[in-house]
Write an enzyme that holds these catalytic residues in place. Structure first.
Site, PDB file in Angstrom:
ATOM      1  N   LYS A  91       0.868  -1.181   0.000  1.00  0.00           N
ATOM      2  CA  LYS A  91       0.000   0.000   0.000  1.00  0.00           C
ATOM      3  C   LYS A  91       0.897   1.221   0.000  1.00  0.00           C
ATOM      4  O   LYS A  91       1.845   1.295   0.792  1.00  0.00           O
ATOM      5  CB  LYS A  91      -0.880  -0.031   1.258  1.00  0.00           C
ATOM      6  CG  LYS A  91      -1.522   1.290   1.613  1.00  0.00           C
ATOM      7  CD  LYS A  91      -2.607   1.076   2.639  1.00  0.00           C
ATOM      8  CE  LYS A  91      -2.504   2.038   3.798  1.00  0.00           C
ATOM      9  NZ  LYS A  91      -3.577   1.834   4.786  1.00  0.00           N
ATOM     10  N   ASP A 113      -3.624   4.786  -0.490  1.00  0.00           N
ATOM     11  CA  ASP A 113      -4.371   5.386   0.626  1.00  0.00           C
ATOM     12  C   ASP A 113      -4.130   6.894   0.611  1.00  0.00           C
ATOM     13  O   ASP A 113      -2.985   7.342   0.703  1.00  0.00           O
ATOM     14  CB  ASP A 113      -3.890   4.784   1.952  1.00  0.00           C
ATOM     15  CG  ASP A 113      -4.657   5.324   3.155  1.00  0.00           C
ATOM     16  OD1 ASP A 113      -5.625   6.093   2.962  1.00  0.00           O
ATOM     17  OD2 ASP A 113      -4.281   4.967   4.291  1.00  0.00           O
ATOM     18  N   LYS A 149       0.973   5.477   0.262  1.00  0.00           N
ATOM     19  CA  LYS A 149       0.238   6.688   0.597  1.00  0.00           C
ATOM     20  C   LYS A 149       0.311   7.626  -0.600  1.00  0.00           C
ATOM     21  O   LYS A 149       1.378   7.732  -1.238  1.00  0.00           O
ATOM     22  CB  LYS A 149       0.858   7.358   1.827  1.00  0.00           C
ATOM     23  CG  LYS A 149       0.787   6.509   3.098  1.00  0.00           C
ATOM     24  CD  LYS A 149      -0.618   6.451   3.653  1.00  0.00           C
ATOM     25  CE  LYS A 149      -0.637   5.795   5.038  1.00  0.00           C
ATOM     26  NZ  LYS A 149      -1.997   5.743   5.590  1.00  0.00           N
ATOM     27  N   GLY A 202      -3.578  -0.309  10.472  1.00  0.00           N
ATOM     28  CA  GLY A 202      -2.681  -0.135  11.603  1.00  0.00           C
ATOM     29  C   GLY A 202      -2.560   1.327  11.967  1.00  0.00           C
ATOM     30  O   GLY A 202      -2.844   2.215  11.160  1.00  0.00           O
TER      31      GLY A 202
HETATM   32 MG    MG Z   1      -5.903   4.541   5.984  1.00  0.00          MG
END
Ligand code: MG
Length: 369
Positions: free
Chosen positions: A161, A188, A163, A290
């Site tokens: 993932k 994300d 950002k 998390g």
């Molecule tokens: Mg998130």
């Protein structure tokens, strides 16, 4: 469980590598560990929180205040049948889910230890391991990002993932996809966009992403439903979902097709399980996010992530993803196949490294009946 004693501990732990979201770059982890003693049995939980209100409105200081002045007095001296009822017992306090989570999780640890089973088993899980993914923050250069991703893939992580934020999105994803056409990949945004960016976000449909997480406002559900209609890629909500009712509204409105469940955001394991159950009934996949938890909160995350509806690899990584040294005796490790073992010992199945914990503690307060 008769709650006899509660301790709050504010700790600060340096991060191995800074972590940057669309909101802020962090260099250390500030968090509150909670210890609860009931019937002479000790349990641990974590209010995984930040020093500032960047992810949620809560901060270490608001959580400490709400715990000390309201939540601790509501639990101290009380008798609880199960940890699962703790969240509802704290319902007079509105919101402050992260503050509640540390206390609630500690009670799950106590109950599981009393029964001689793991928290995962107490939650209803039978899975011995979870699939692990990794969340990679915004870097100064794309080359730095590529180098980090390459390292995580070499370690075995099953999903990447990244950002994103305006200026660090479509082209970055294109570069990642050119380099790794097959890797399970998602992004994300931590609420970095508005509906006016919809045309730009549609370009992400070309990269076979697993999902786009929380592109719009942190408190929005409706506008995400408008965006989802324009995208082939599933949206996943994180920041907007604080309760099972929010999850239901999001699914009914078509605001997302996946939900990221974080115990800290929703007020603990019981609420996390309720959202899991709701999604499972509707065939909606969930995964565990998390909040850069240290070993205590990480252990609770591993336990909840082992429930059967958590069908996608989450952000629950090994301890060494974030910390040179964790606060537990045996840190969480990544297996070569990209999984993490669910501790099978009683409670959270990990033991706190008390000497190291004392070194990183900046404040501590104890309450007894
Ligand atoms: Mg998130």
């Amino acid at each position: 469980m008769h709650v006899e004693r509660i301790e709050l501990r504010y700790i600060q732990l340096p991060l191995k590598h800074h972590f940057e979201t669309s909101a802020i770059r962090s260099f250390q982890r500030d968090t509150i560990l909670v210890t609860v003693w009931a019937d002479g049995v000790e349990g641990w939980g974590e209010s995984a929180i930040e020093a500032g209100p960047w992810y949620s409105p809560e901060t270490v200081e608001t959580a400490w205040h709400v715990q000390r002045d309201f939540l601790v007095p509501m639990l101290l001296g009380q008798q609880l049948e199960t940890a699962a009822e703790a969240f509802d017992r704290l319902a007079l306090v509105r919101g402050h889910n992260m503050a509640k989570t540390g206390l609630e999780e500690a009670l799950w640890d106590v109950e599981a230890r009393q029964k001689g089973i793991s928290v995962a088993q107490l939650l209803g899980s039978t899975s011995p391991r979870i699939e692990s993914g990794v969340s990679v923050g915004i870097q100064d250069t794309v080359d730095e990002l590529l180098e980090l991703v390459e390292g995580y893939l070499a370690q075995g992580y099953r999903r990447i993932k990244v950002k994103i934020k305006p200026g660090w999105d479509v082209e970055v994803v294109r570069t990642l996809r050119q380099r790794w056409p097959e890797v399970p990949l998602m992004v994300d945004a931590n609420s970095a966009y508005t509906l006016e960016d919809a045309d730009h976000l549609v370009a992400l449909d070309g990269f076979d992403l697993m999902m786009i997480e929380q592109p719009l406002a942190y408190d929005d559900i409706y506008q995400h439903s408008l965006l989802q209609r324009r995208l082939r890629t599933p949206l996943c909500l994180d920041e907007s979902i604080h309760t099972p009712a929010h999850a239901l509204a999001a699914l009914e409105l078509g605001s997302c097709r996946i939900i990221n469940i974080k115990p800290g955001r929703v007020g603990g394991l019981a609420q996390a399980r309720r959202i899991h159950d709701l999604c499972q009934e509707r065939g909606v996949p969930v995964w565990c996010g998390g909040l850069l938890e240290v070993g205590v909160g990480r252990a609770h995350n591993v336990a909840i992530a082992s429930l059967p509806g958590f069908t996608l690899p989450g952000d629950v990584s090994a301890s060494d993803r974030y910390f040179e040294r964790d606060v537990i005796e045996l840190p969480f490790r990544l297996n070569p196949d990209g999984t993490i073992d669910v501790p099978q010992g009683p409670g959270i199945g990990v033991e706190v490294d008390r000497a190291f914990l004392d070194e990183v503690t900046v404040r501590r307060e104890e309450f007894a009946v």
